[in-house]
Scaffold this motif. Structure first.
Motif, PDB file in Angstrom:
ATOM      1  N   PRO A 307      19.123  -9.405 -10.878  1.00 38.46           N
ATOM      2  CA  PRO A 307      19.296 -10.115 -12.153  1.00 38.46           C
ATOM      3  C   PRO A 307      19.169 -11.634 -12.026  1.00 38.46           C
ATOM      4  CG  PRO A 307      21.231  -8.757 -11.606  1.00 38.46           C
ATOM      5  CD  PRO A 307      20.193  -8.451 -10.593  1.00 38.46           C
ATOM      6  N   GLU A 308      19.670 -12.201 -10.903  1.00 40.01           N
ATOM      7  CA  GLU A 308      19.648 -13.673 -10.802  1.00 40.01           C
ATOM      8  C   GLU A 308      18.390 -14.223 -10.135  1.00 40.01           C
ATOM      9  OE1 GLU A 308      23.381 -13.660  -8.796  1.00 40.01           O
ATOM     10  OE2 GLU A 308      23.913 -12.488 -10.567  1.00 40.01           O
ATOM     11  N   ILE A 309      17.691 -13.369  -9.399  1.00 46.97           N
ATOM     12  CA  ILE A 309      16.588 -13.904  -8.599  1.00 46.97           C
ATOM     13  C   ILE A 309      15.226 -13.572  -9.185  1.00 46.97           C
ATOM     14  CG2 ILE A 309      15.515 -13.860  -6.303  1.00 46.97           C
ATOM     15  CD1 ILE A 309      18.366 -13.229  -5.230  1.00 46.97           C
ATOM     16  N   GLY A 310      15.040 -12.308  -9.592  1.00 44.99           N
ATOM     17  CA  GLY A 310      13.735 -11.913 -10.120  1.00 44.99           C
ATOM     18  C   GLY A 310      13.455 -10.473  -9.774  1.00 44.99           C
ATOM     19  N   ASN A 311      12.195 -10.061  -9.937  1.00 40.92           N
ATOM     20  CA  ASN A 311      11.884  -8.680  -9.600  1.00 40.92           C
ATOM     21  C   ASN A 311      10.509  -8.577  -8.962  1.00 40.92           C
ATOM     22  OD1 ASN A 311       9.777  -8.178 -11.687  1.00 40.92           O
ATOM     23  ND2 ASN A 311      11.479  -8.608 -13.065  1.00 40.92           N
ATOM     24  N   VAL A 312      10.269  -7.423  -8.357  1.00 38.57           N
ATOM     25  CA  VAL A 312       8.989  -7.189  -7.694  1.00 38.57           C
ATOM     26  C   VAL A 312       8.584  -5.733  -7.956  1.00 38.57           C
ATOM     27  CG1 VAL A 312      10.267  -6.799  -5.535  1.00 38.57           C
ATOM     28  CG2 VAL A 312       7.812  -7.057  -5.428  1.00 38.57           C
ATOM     29  N   THR A 313       7.304  -5.522  -8.231  1.00 39.41           N
ATOM     30  CA  THR A 313       6.788  -4.142  -8.306  1.00 39.41           C
ATOM     31  C   THR A 313       5.459  -4.109  -7.562  1.00 39.41           C
ATOM     32  OG1 THR A 313       5.606  -4.583 -10.350  1.00 39.41           O
ATOM     33  CG2 THR A 313       7.788  -3.582 -10.578  1.00 39.41           C
ATOM     34  N   GLU A 314       5.232  -2.994  -6.896  1.00 37.52           N
ATOM     35  CA  GLU A 314       3.966  -2.846  -6.177  1.00 37.52           C
ATOM     36  C   GLU A 314       3.634  -1.359  -6.150  1.00 37.52           C
ATOM     37  OE1 GLU A 314       1.990  -3.638  -1.764  1.00 37.52           O
ATOM     38  OE2 GLU A 314       3.831  -4.689  -2.292  1.00 37.52           O
ATOM     39  N   GLU A 315       2.367  -1.047  -6.354  1.00 35.47           N
ATOM     40  CA  GLU A 315       1.967   0.352  -6.285  1.00 35.47           C
ATOM     41  C   GLU A 315       1.349   0.634  -4.920  1.00 35.47           C
ATOM     42  OE1 GLU A 315      -0.496   1.402  -9.616  1.00 35.47           O
ATOM     43  OE2 GLU A 315       1.271   1.715 -10.903  1.00 35.47           O
ATOM     44  N   VAL A 316       1.641   1.813  -4.424  1.00 32.02           N
ATOM     45  CA  VAL A 316       1.058   2.209  -3.141  1.00 32.02           C
ATOM     46  C   VAL A 316       0.390   3.572  -3.360  1.00 32.02           C
ATOM     47  CG1 VAL A 316       3.257   3.180  -2.311  1.00 32.02           C
ATOM     48  CG2 VAL A 316       1.534   2.570  -0.668  1.00 32.02           C
ATOM     49  N   SER A 317      -0.832   3.720  -2.826  1.00 31.06           N
ATOM     50  CA  SER A 317      -1.527   4.996  -3.066  1.00 31.06           C
ATOM     51  C   SER A 317      -1.035   6.044  -2.077  1.00 31.06           C
ATOM     52  CB  SER A 317      -3.030   4.807  -2.957  1.00 31.06           C
ATOM     53  OG  SER A 317      -3.345   4.313  -1.688  1.00 31.06           O
TER      54      SER A 317
END
Length: 378
Positions: A307-317
């Protein structure tokens, strides 16, 4: 006592036995290294009463002379000074001499050190393991058994038995397993040349880590002997004795689900690196939680948000998927630890639902098993 020895040989033996020496031992003399000279060679010993290591340097081996001019005797030298002295001696040849009053002279080139030794008679006798329950393994196989399990032992002393690795030998199959109650690591190997069986042998994780550091990668054999409270690992030049942990190890086979609802096949390296990146924003959390969500077209999404820092998303096949779609959260640290020790290109991950333990195994080898409990995130 007196002998002349090659410095490199002496240094290796000193470094090996130092791994057993504690700065706060139960008995004061255990801060020292015991040196014993016999006609056939030199034995060094270090111990902290939990672990004892003996390193042997033969006088002669395959026509090469390692130790010469031996006059028999024994002495205990301070481990605080002796290793540094040996490391910094100017020449390859080292002469060590002990007089009647336990004064020790160490000579090499133009350098001469005089140390006060301690009477070796005061050094505790190491227990001699009398056991027929011995079996052998190639050293490199034992190293991989340790590497693939020991990281999962508990670091909490609340349940001391979980700070060790459980060894079981049954039906000529040796199993190493370790759990901290949130994850399980296990590996089985066949041991054909023995009919021995034991089940509740629990070796402290610390002992196995030290043993792993001293053993060179090789296909030579190591002999393993077990009694009710100790275990001995023995090679040609090394004896490593460890106490065993008291208590009954929990029955871990019950944790392993026998059916699965979703199975993913994925590149070990790709998944490891993706989770590693996602964990960068999960550092503050105690569990470093990341979320895995199955997508269409053979993709899974790995995500983490703070919540305070941020987010990350990544797709992997992924190579393929069987069964139902899934969304699950787990500790990135546990997943990274598990994937790191799997030396295979592709893994199979079997899930039984979002709140049930899941299993990671190499596609080609089901003797290695990693199990992780998911994390509730709502």
């Amino acid at each position: 006592m007196k002998f002349v020895i090659q410095r490199d040989q002496l240094m290796t033996a000193v470094q090996n036995v130092m791994k057993a020496i504690s700065s706060r031992p139960v008995v004061a003399i255990l801060t020292g290294i015991k040196l014993e000279a016999r006609k056939d060679g030199i034995t060094l010993t270090g111990s902290d009463s939990d672990i004892s290591i003996e390193s042997y340097i033969p006088a002669e081996e395959e026509g090469i002379i390692h130790v010469d001019h031996i006059e028999e005797g024994s002495i205990v030298l301070q481990s605080k000074y002796f290793p540094d002295i040996v490391r910094k001696l100017p020449e390859q040849i080292v002469e060590i001499e002990v007089d009647e009053s336990l004064k020790v002279t160490i000579r090499s080139g133009k350098a001469e050190f005089n140390l006060n030794g301690q009477d070796a008679a005061e050094y505790p006798q190491l227990p001699k393991l009398q056991t027929d329950d011995s079996f052998e393994l190639p050293i490199d196989l034992l190293k991989s058994l340790i590497k693939q399990t020991v990281f999962a032992v508990s670091t909490m002393e609340t349940r001391p038995i979980l700070t060790g690795v459980n060894m079981r030998l049954a039906d000529q199959t040796l199993t190493f397993s370790a759990t901290d109650s949130h994850r399980l690591a296990s590996r089985t190997v066949p041991v054909t040349e023995t009919t021995n069986e034991f089940s509740n042998v629990v070796v402290p994780g610390k002992s196995l880590n030290e043993l792993n550091k001293i053993m060179d990668d090789s296909e030579e054999k190591i002999q393993i002997s077990v009694t009710n409270n100790q275990i001995l690992f023995r090679t040609k030049h090394l004896q490593f004795l460890s106490r065993l942990l008291d208590g009954n190890y929990p029955e871990t086979s019950r944790l392993i689900p026998d059916a699965s609802k979703t199975i993913l096949y994925v590149s070990t390296k790709d998944l490891l690196h993706t989770i590693d990146r996602a964990s960068l924003l999960a550092k503050e959390e105690r569990n470093n939680v990341v979320r895995l969500t199955t997508k269409n077209n053979n993709m899974v999404e790995i995500a983490s948000n703070h919540p305070e820092i941020g987010n990350v998303t990544e797709e992997v096949s992924i190579s393929s998927m069987e069964g139902e779609d899934l969304k699950i959260s787990f500790s990135s640290k546990y997943m990274i630890d598990a994937l790191k020790v799997i030396d295979y290109e592709e893994v199979k991950i079997a899930f039984t639902g979002a709140m049930r333990p899941f299993i990671i195994q190499p596609v080609e080898d089901d003797s290695i098993l990693q199990l992780i409990l998911p994390v509730r995130t709502y």
